[in-house]
Design an enzyme around this catalytic site. Structure first.
Site, short mmCIF file in Angstrom:
data_model
loop_
_atom_site.label_atom_id
_atom_site.label_comp_id
_atom_site.label_asym_id
_atom_site.label_seq_id
_atom_site.Cartn_x
_atom_site.Cartn_y
_atom_site.Cartn_z
N GLU A 1 47.21 34.33 61.56
CA GLU A 1 46.05 35.08 62.08
C GLU A 1 44.73 34.51 61.58
O GLU A 1 43.73 34.53 62.31
CB GLU A 1 46.15 36.56 61.70
CG GLU A 1 47.25 37.34 62.42
CD GLU A 1 48.57 37.33 61.68
OE1 GLU A 1 49.51 38.03 62.10
OE2 GLU A 1 48.69 36.59 60.66
N PHE B 1 54.38 52.53 58.37
CA PHE B 1 54.70 51.11 58.32
C PHE B 1 53.61 50.29 59.00
O PHE B 1 53.24 50.55 60.13
CB PHE B 1 56.06 50.86 58.99
CG PHE B 1 56.45 49.42 59.05
CD1 PHE B 1 56.76 48.72 57.89
CD2 PHE B 1 56.52 48.75 60.26
CE1 PHE B 1 57.13 47.38 57.94
CE2 PHE B 1 56.89 47.41 60.33
CZ PHE B 1 57.19 46.73 59.16
N GLN B 2 53.09 49.32 58.30
CA GLN B 2 52.04 48.42 58.76
C GLN B 2 50.77 49.16 59.17
O GLN B 2 50.06 48.75 60.09
CB GLN B 2 52.54 47.52 59.89
CG GLN B 2 53.60 46.52 59.41
CD GLN B 2 53.88 45.41 60.40
OE1 GLN B 2 53.74 45.59 61.61
NE2 GLN B 2 54.31 44.26 59.89
N LYS C 1 48.58 52.31 68.97
CA LYS C 1 49.60 51.89 69.93
C LYS C 1 49.79 52.91 71.05
O LYS C 1 49.99 52.53 72.22
CB LYS C 1 50.93 51.68 69.20
CG LYS C 1 52.01 51.03 70.05
CD LYS C 1 53.24 50.67 69.21
CE LYS C 1 54.27 49.92 70.04
NZ LYS C 1 55.47 49.56 69.24
N MET D 1 35.09 19.37 44.73
CA MET D 1 33.87 20.04 44.24
C MET D 1 34.14 20.79 42.95
O MET D 1 33.28 20.85 42.06
CB MET D 1 33.31 20.98 45.31
CG MET D 1 31.91 21.46 45.02
SD MET D 1 30.68 20.13 44.95
CE MET D 1 30.32 19.91 46.70
#
Length: 568
Positions: A58, A120-121, A170, A479
């Protein structure tokens, strides 16, 4: 009772409404990664005519959307699922927010009845991203989805651009309702010349005309405001020298005699000395960030300061100014047009040119035992004539690219400025190449940064996206190593990173891999890579100990920059 159907209304799911509205808004490409809560929208996306680019993470999806937006000026679109899918976007959202990149981020969410139950999630993506979005919405009904989307694209692209997030539960995406086929009307606010404070404008014009050592300080706002032509015309009319931030590179011709290069921590000697000694500083589309100003108390101490920006919150936020104008820079530069060069500035132009000639950017490839990274990028710039679209990762190679890749046009030097996100450049190159398929797109990467999103080799291989990745491979977090060497008594704590055989890794993904370790090899492989019709990864084995100079040490004024080498 069944709803009546006619040409203006159609029964469809919320998810289908999302896709139809995107099409009406002119969205032709989205970047994303599917998951459970976003599946209704992916189902509606199937064979919709909108192109979906499936990245392998993602974070890569949102950086690709940033590359798409930066290369075109259009709003980039990214889609991800709830929970980890949404949280994997946060770095990219913050990156876009700090660099004013227009994005619309669509996330799935658990069903409305589960919100707040630690399902969940489930995560509160609105709360998590609130500090780094221009605005965020959570859909409550399927009926409001078209208006939310229309408003999101308006907010993302108007005023100071930035990311907007829409979170869609959803059940809202799955519910059927009536879709009004006409795109909802939105109120668009357009700033015009009549809105400028004309007394303030006249005072600014007088201050500029009376200056003896004026300087234009330009930034990314020139590019996002499509004001490059106005800037070039104004500089030529007035004869005012120009220096740029990292984000403004490409807005002004790099080979023009008035251009002094980048200012700030790793800016050129001429740019930093001009900022310090000027008597008028005209700041356009910039935000006076700390990498530019150095020690605030000694930033441009002798100058009358004028700040023009579309975002009123930036005016006076860091550096007090004498005149300020809330306006898009394109309109302001058109209104500021002066009829002739500013009198009494010839000595000043001579002085800044003298600084440029006395302390130019330089490197010595002849005496070097290995490839100099500056040489590789300089060579790339010469071979492409500065006309490729270049993205960078973040680190030493980014600064060398800023100095030695001479981008001639706006929207052709794409980098992560405000957040400094390692892992940005490679997926951003994918997005830029998708947006500009006829252009040559090159990602200049560090060996460490490239490994942040190396899995996107599968994306470019599968879709045959002809991005060319040039790895400046010094086997270090360059760096970090430079700062440890200069400020931490050379204690190289966890900065030697090593890496895989990048040629073999590329070939494992069915991508062409090349390597160069000598001057002769470098020229050959650059030309071979650019001529190849598909994606290429080139591993340039460069000198490990090379550091980026000039450099303004932390806590010092811009006039105290180190031109070459380091003495405590």
């Amino acid at each position: 009772m069944e709803q009546p159907k006619n040409d203006a209304t159609v029964d469809m799911t919320g998810a289908k409404k999302v896709i139809e509205t995107l099409k009406q808004l002119g969205v032709d490409t989205v970047f994303g990664y599917p998951g459970g809560a976003i599946l209704p929208i992916y189902d509606a996306l199937y064979q919709s005519g909108i192109r979906h680019i499936l990245t392998r993470h993602e974070q890569a999806a949102i950086h690709a959307a940033e590359g798409y937006a930066k290369a075109t000026g259009r709003v980039g679109t990214v889609i991800a699922t709830s929970g980890p899918g949404a949280t994997n976007l946060v770095t990219g959202i913050a990156d876009a927010y700090m660099d004013s990149v227009p994005l619309v981020v669509i996330t799935g969410q658990v069903a409305s009845s589960f919100i707040g139950t630690d399902a969940f999630q489930e995560v509160d993506v609105i709360g998590i991203t609130a500090p780094v979005t221009k605005y965020s919405f959570q859909a409550r009904t399927p009926e409001e989805l078209p208006s939310l989307l229309a408003e999101a694209y308006q907010i993302a692209s108007t005023g100071r651009p930035g990311p907007v997030l829409i979170d869609i539960p959803k059940d809202i995406a799955s519910t059927h309702c009536i879709y009004q086929t006409a795109l909802p009307a939105t109120k668009r606010i357009k700033q015009t010349i009549s809105e400028i404070d004309r007394d303030q404008m006249e005072a600014i014009r007088q201050a500029i005309s009376q200056a003896k050592r004026p300087l234009l300080y330009i930034g990314g706002g020139i590019i996002s405001g499509n004001a490059s032509e106005e800037l070039r015309r104004f500089a030529k009319e007035t004869g005012i020298p120009v220096c740029s931030t990292l984000m403004g590179l490409g807005a002004y011709p790099p080979d023009d005699s008035l251009f002094l290069g980048m200012l700030g921590m790793h800016g050129t000697y001429a740019a930093n000395m001009a900022v310090y000694h000027c008597d008028l500083l005209l700041a356009c589309g910039v935000r006076f960030d700390d990498r530019v100003t150095g020690k605030l108390e000694r930033f441009s101490p002798q100058s009358t300061k004028i700040h023009i920006d579309i975002d009123p919150s930036e005016l006076g936020k860091i550096v007090p100014v004498d005149y300020s104008l809330v306006c898009d820079v394109k309109t302001a530069l058109q209104a500021l047009s002066l009829p002739s060069p500013i009198p009494d500035c010839e000595n000043w132009r001579t002085q800044v040119q003298q600084w440029t000639h006395e302390y130019p950017l330089s490197y010595d490839q002849v005496q070097a035992r290995a490839l100099k990274p500056q040489f590789v990028i300089d060579l790339l710039s010469n071979i492409t004539d500065g006309n490729a679209i270049v993205t960078t990762e973040v680190g030493q190679h980014q600064m060398w690219a800023a100095h030695y890749y001479r981008a001639k046009k706006p929207r052709t030097f794409l980098t992560s400025g405000g957040l400094g996100t390692m892992g940005f450049g490679f997926p951003a190159a994918i997005g830029a190449q998708i947006a500009m398929p006829e252009s040559t797109v090159v990602c200049i990467a560090g060996d460490a940064s490239f490994q942040m999103n190396i899995q996107e080799l599968q994306t470019i291989a599968e879709l045959n996206i002809p991005v060319k990745v040039f790895i400046i491979n010094n086997r270090f977090l360059g760096m970090v190593r430079q700062w440890q060497e200069m400020f931490y008594e050379n204690r190289l704590s966890e900065s030697q990173i090593g890496g895989p055989d990048f040629v073999k890794v590329a070939e494992a993904f069915c991508v062409k891999g090349l390597r160069a370790a000598t001057v002769a090899d470098a020229e050959l492989v650059i030309k071979e890579a650019l001529a190849h019709p598909g994606p290429v990864v080139v591993d340039f084995l460069v000198e490990e100990s090379e550091n980026v100079f000039p450099m303004v040490p932390p806590g010092r004024a811009n006039s105290e920059l180190i031109v070459k080498g380091w003495e405590e």
